[in-house]
Design a protein around this motif. Structure first.
Motif, PDB file in Angstrom:
ATOM      1  N   ASP A  60      -2.169   0.098  -4.333  1.00  0.00           N
ATOM      2  CA  ASP A  60      -2.827  -1.294  -3.687  1.00  0.00           C
ATOM      3  C   ASP A  60      -2.740  -2.307  -4.124  1.00  0.00           C
ATOM      4  O   ASP A  60      -3.354  -2.627  -5.258  1.00  0.00           O
ATOM      5  CB  ASP A  60      -4.345  -0.685  -3.286  1.00  0.00           C
ATOM      6  N   TYR A  82      -5.665   4.707  -1.746  1.00  0.00           N
ATOM      7  CA  TYR A  82      -4.239   4.517  -2.001  1.00  0.00           C
ATOM      8  C   TYR A  82      -3.945   4.670  -2.960  1.00  0.00           C
ATOM      9  O   TYR A  82      -4.611   4.518  -4.265  1.00  0.00           O
ATOM     10  CB  TYR A  82      -4.069   2.980  -1.634  1.00  0.00           C
ATOM     11  N   TYR A 100       0.845  -1.212   0.001  1.00  0.00           N
ATOM     12  CA  TYR A 100       0.088   0.081   0.093  1.00  0.00           C
ATOM     13  C   TYR A 100       0.704   1.209   0.194  1.00  0.00           C
ATOM     14  O   TYR A 100       1.996   1.297   0.587  1.00  0.00           O
ATOM     15  CB  TYR A 100      -0.923   0.162   1.095  1.00  0.00           C
TER      16      TYR A 100
END
Length: 115
Positions: A55, A52, A35
């Motif tokens: 990800d 994010y 992440y």
């Protein structure tokens, strides 16, 4: 102790590899960026999960890691924290939030942390 297994890193940095180069454990450990998040000024993770920048948690096999690390950088200052895993599920290692989209919301105890 040497860390052999694939581990997980959460970072807030635009050039993560260069920023982690000065952290011996990050360089010598077998860490993978899962992440990446540029934290907003006023996040509200009570109603929605973090958005994010990166990800890849779905590509991480269940129980395939034994260490988790977090890297946070603000204004050229940073902190790196690594620990034994508190979950086998990569969906549960991101930024904690209360949204139902974020997982079970259970707080875990961490051990063997390195700061």
């Amino acid at each position: 102790d040497h860390i052999d297994a694939t581990s997980i890193t959460l970072a807030d940095a635009s050039n993560t590899a260069a920023n982690l180069a000065h952290i011996p454990e990050a360089v010598s450990g077998d860490y993978q960026l899962v992440y990446e998040l540029n934290i907003p000024s006023n996040p509200n993770y009570n109603i929605a999960p973090p958005l994010y920048n990166k990800d890849i948690h779905e590509s991480i096999r269940f129980a395939s890691f034994d260490r988790i690390a977090y890297y946070l950088e603000i204004d050229d200052e940073y902190v790196w924290v690594s620990m034994d895993t508190f979950t086998d599920d990569s969906r549960k290692i991101g930024v904690p939030c209360l949204s139902l989209e974020c997982g079970d919301g259970v707080t875990r105890t961490v051990i063997q942390q390195i700061v």
